[in-house]
Design an enzyme around this catalytic site. Structure first.
Site, short mmCIF file in Angstrom:
data_model
loop_
_atom_site.label_atom_id
_atom_site.label_comp_id
_atom_site.label_asym_id
_atom_site.label_seq_id
_atom_site.Cartn_x
_atom_site.Cartn_y
_atom_site.Cartn_z
N GLU A 1 0.69 -1.26 0.32
CA GLU A 1 0.17 -0.28 0.09
C GLU A 1 1.04 1.29 0.09
OE1 GLU A 1 -3.03 -0.21 2.61
OE2 GLU A 1 -3.63 -1.98 2.46
N HIS B 1 -8.51 10.12 4.11
CA HIS B 1 -8.31 8.43 3.12
C HIS B 1 -8.72 9.79 1.88
CE1 HIS B 1 -8.57 5.53 1.37
NE2 HIS B 1 -8.53 4.97 1.94
N ARG C 1 -0.63 9.03 2.26
CA ARG C 1 -2.18 9.15 2.47
C ARG C 1 -2.28 11.11 2.32
NH1 ARG C 1 -4.56 4.64 5.83
NH2 ARG C 1 -5.22 3.59 4.58
N HIS D 1 -10.82 10.10 7.82
CA HIS D 1 -10.52 8.92 8.50
C HIS D 1 -9.94 8.08 9.47
CE1 HIS D 1 -9.23 4.93 7.07
NE2 HIS D 1 -8.48 5.40 6.81
N ARG E 1 -0.33 8.39 10.05
CA ARG E 1 -0.47 7.16 9.98
C ARG E 1 0.14 6.44 8.56
NH1 ARG E 1 -4.19 2.58 8.89
NH2 ARG E 1 -5.49 4.47 9.09
#
Length: 824
Positions: free
Chosen positions: A130, A251, A294, A350, A385
């Site tokens: 990811e 997100h 992100r 998110h 994160r």
């Protein structure tokens, strides 16, 4: 800003339950605490309180997976580095190291509890990648239903465990404390019918907050409806420290359902981009690297002038159905076929990287109160994160909490305190709060937008009618409490970092903002302090001007603290000092001498969260017994935890400076200077040589590469002093060459070769005088070996240039310095 209440207005508890541990929340973090604790202590009574049913919460919505180092080609160090990059300078390295090293074993224990992850044809775990990860290290279940599988396995395990009791449909209200200020349980309201209906109290020796996120403070979020920030709000009202609330991750790819769509929105997992889907604008053009962290991707989407789409048409329907069945079905339900058309996406709230501040064992600033999962700020995520680290964090730190509770000494039984009432927020304000947060405090922020939100939150507190206690008013009050704290922190942080983006301060500013914003709720309102993550710029500049590398000094401090604290931390201070207690202390000289290392000691104090360090002396100054060298102010625990490490360094360096000053004084009136050698402690050479300079001495070589020093063993190995000298000159033509001799007859051959400096080893005073006359200024001379303070003046009067004293660094006695708490 709003005057948020210190207690929620509620009826007095009408029933009580006793437990050893009460866990608030039923996601991966909460249920792992419960299961791990009864594994360690089968006689324990654990109560899990959950706002909905046991299987509800944020965990079940996690799609992508769990990050862990399982591939032999991967490493914990690589996982750590990827995490640090995503965290933009604010990750706590020991916390991240615990995550990446303990994560694989914790994941295997999760599988032992019944979680089943997708495997390849050979039976091995399927690993994907990811955004932000440079290796395939994401395990997943059901293609894109990892959270649902984890929740299923843990729910079944808890249902089968007789030591764990569950209260469902219960909203936790406030923390109970005993007479010493320790956590002693919670009050809660059970919704529905039955004997436990209404407000009650759970008395427990330990309280674990695992309440998940706070996404519902925004109008559009991936979080479920229960994610109203209850845990953070409870911790604030209880007086616990919360940290870095401004870092809310949005997100990048949430299914865009139109302007009027609010509440929980369908998430399109990062794993879809990890498998090769890409982002396009209205013109069908790719505009960013989809596998960046992100915050970078979300910012790129927000800066596109029109609608943005996620294009996965090249997957084909079969891949969508097998790898991402949940996402595929969600798209179809909204009239979109991702196998046939790009789907519209937009960032939405998110994940909260900040939360209730904890240490490495999940302990908050209130004794007996723990936090883990999204409600906590463990230091793992920093300012943003890394994808799929959240479930892993819940596993690792839940197990650490369970172990700490098991090992903790039994505290006195809980005593329910009185509960003063304060005003509640009208539930009708909920939608207004969410709308204002989404408009002015979400992906892009500015001073103007945050000021408007702050005013709107204050206005939202006013109501023309009395607000009665109830689930809706309690939740809305929690939302306002958390939103107010977040906005306060976001207004203060005047930079862009990670998931906090200020349009008026678009750049990251490490000089001013490489640190954490801590908040506590007091009777006067929110109290805010800034805790540097590393040393302040002033301190770093001072170290540089002294010839020291700030990064090297920080490494020394970090190593020293790690050695001192280990995993459990300062158990004495944790056991004896309330987490909220703040003190002022003085660093005081207990003997006369010369001080050195005050800036280094300051770095130690600041590294542990001490808010203020004011120096009252300067390195190199002579001090007398009783002089205050520095005043520090901050949490009492932090002061006493930092004490030994700070004093170890300060007393050692001041001892070197004091000893050097004594030699300098002994040489007064001569042309000779005192200098050190390489006889230093491992890892402390730069600091010890700095202390020599602070005492008035000079430095010899810093390392074996600064200059060549031909000693007797080199002469033997090379076949003679001339051969050794020529070999060095040929290999390193520009390097200074020094030669050590121990006889007078060795001097002329060395001079003939062109030596610039000769070291006279263990010469008598008469021999030194003869050598000075022989050399007659053709080279610098150093006397070394067998020197004492009593003979120093006589040696210097021979005319040598230097006296080399290895004892300055390797055996100087420490200067007696102490830390005194004021009022003690």
């Amino acid at each position: 800003m709003p005057m948020v209440p210190l207690k929620l207005t509620a009826p007095e508890p009408g029933w009580t339950v006793d437990a050893d541990v009460v866990v608030v929340g039923s996601g991966i973090a909460g249920l792992t605490v419960a299961l791990r604790h009864v594994e360690l202590d089968p006689s324990a009574k654990v109560l899990v309180v959950t706002k909905d049913v046991l299987s509800s919460g944020s965990t079940q919505w996690a799609q992508g997976g769990i990050a862990a180092v399982l591939d032999p080609a991967d490493s914990a160090e690589e996982h750590l580095q990827d995490t640090l990059v995503a965290g933009v300078g604010l990750c706590d390295v020991p916390a991240v190291r615990a995550l990446v090293t303990e994560g694989p074993a914790a994941l295997h224990r999760l599988m032992e509890r019944g979680a089943q992850f997708d495997r390849d044809a050979a039976g091995g775990l399927q690993l994907t990648r990811e955004g932000g990860h440079h290796r395939n290290r994401i395990v997943h279940a059901g293609g894109d239903a990892t959270g649902a599988e984890v929740q299923r396995a843990l729910t079944e395990a808890v249902r089968a465990c007789p030591q764990v009791r569950v209260i469902e449909h219960a909203l936790v209200l406030d923390l109970l404390k005993d007479g010493e200020g320790r956590a002693a349980g919670v009050t809660l309201h059970v919704m529905g019918e039955g004997a436990r209906d209404g407000v009650g109290a759970v008395h427990a020796r330990a309280v674990v907050l695992a309440t998940g996120g706070m996404g519902q403070i925004y109008a559009s979020t991936t979080n479920p409806v229960v994610s109203t920030g209850d845990g953070v709000a409870l911790a604030l009202r209880a007086g616990a420290v919360v940290r870095d609330l401004e870092f809310v991750q949005f997100h990048p790819t949430v299914l865009w359902l139109g302007e009027d769509s609010t509440g929980q929105q369908p998430l399109i997992s990062e794993a879809v981009r990890g498998e090769g889907a890409y982002l396009i604008n209205e013109a069908g053009e790719r505009f960013t690297d989809e596998l960046q962290p992100r915050d970078v991707v979300a910012k790129a989407i927000m800066r596109e002038p029109g609608q943005v789409y996620l294009d996965g048409r090249h997957f084909g329907a079969d891949l969508w159905k097998s790898r991402f069945p949940t996402i595929y079905q969600a798209c179809l339900e909204h009239g979109l076929d991702p196998a046939a058309e790009p789907v519209p996406v937009m960032p939405a709230a998110h994940y909260a990287s900040g939360g209730v501040r904890t240490d490495l064992l999940g302990r908050t600033s209130i004794e007996g109160l723990y936090a883990c999962g999204e409600v906590a700020c463990t230091g793992v995520h920093g300012a943003n994160r890394l994808a799929s680290n959240s479930l892993l964090e819940g596993l690792v730190f839940a197990e650490r909490i369970a172990s700490d509770i098991f090992l903790a000494q039994h505290a006195p039984g809980p005593v329910a305190p009185g509960r003063p009432e304060s005003g509640l927020v009208d539930p009708r304000a909920r939608a207004r709060i969410q709308a204002h947060m989404s408009r002015g405090a979400s992906v892009l922020r500015s001073a103007g937008s945050l000021k408007q939100v702050a005013k709107a939150l204050t206005d939202a507190q006013w109501t023309p009618v009395a607000v009665l206690p109830g689930v809706e008013s309690w939740e809305t009050t929690n939302l306002l409490t958390v939103a107010s704290a977040l906005v306060a922190a976001a207004r203060v942080r005047q930079e862009t970092r990670g998931s906090h983006w200020r349009e008026d301060f678009p750049e990251r500013d490490d000089d001013e903002w490489l640190g954490h914003i801590d908040l506590r709720l007091t009777e006067e309102g929110l109290a805010m302090t800034y805790a540097p993550h590393t040393m302040p710029r002033r301190t770093a500049d001072e170290l540089r001007s002294a010839g020291l590398d700030p990064a090297e000094v920080q490494q020394v401090v970090d190593r020293a603290l790690a050695e001192d604290l280990q995993a459990a931390g300062d158990v004495t201070s944790l056991a004896t000092i309330p987490g909220e207690q703040v003190s002022v202390a003085d660093v005081v000289a207990r003997a006369d001498g010369v001080v050195a290392g005050l800036a280094v000691a300051e770095v130690v104090f600041l590294a542990l969260g001490v808010g203020r360090a004011e120096r009252r002396a300067k390195d190199g100054e002579r001090v007398t017994r009783g002089d205050v060298l520095m005043t520090v102010e901050g949490p009492t625990r932090a002061l006493l935890t930092a004490e030994r490490t700070a004093l170890n360094l300060l007393t050692h360096l001041s001892g070197i400076a004091t000893q050097t000053a004594m030699w300098v004084e002994a040489l007064r009136g001569t042309r000779a200077a005192v200098r050190d050698s390489r006889k230093t402690l491992p890892g402390l050479r730069s600091l010890e040589k700095y202390a020599v300079r602070a005492g008035g001495g000079t430095n010899h070589r810093m390392s074996l590469s600064d200059a060549a020093l031909i000693k007797d063993n080199h002469v033997v190995a090379a076949g003679g002093v001339a051969q050794a000298f020529r070999a060095v000159r040929e290999a390193y033509p520009d390097l200074p060459i020094e030669v050590e001799v121990d006889r007078i007859d060795q001097i002329e051959p060395v001079l003939a070769e062109g030596a610039a400096e000769i070291l006279l080893d263990n010469f008598t005073v008469a021999g030194l005088r003869e050598a000075v006359e022989l050399v007659a200024g053709r080279a610098r001379l150093e006397a070394s070996g067998g020197l004492t303070l009593e003979t120093a003046a006589a040696v210097a009067q021979t005319g040598v240039d230097y006296l080399a004293v290895g004892a300055l660094t390797h055996s100087a006695p420490a200067l007696d310095i102490a830390l005194d708490l004021r009022g003690a």
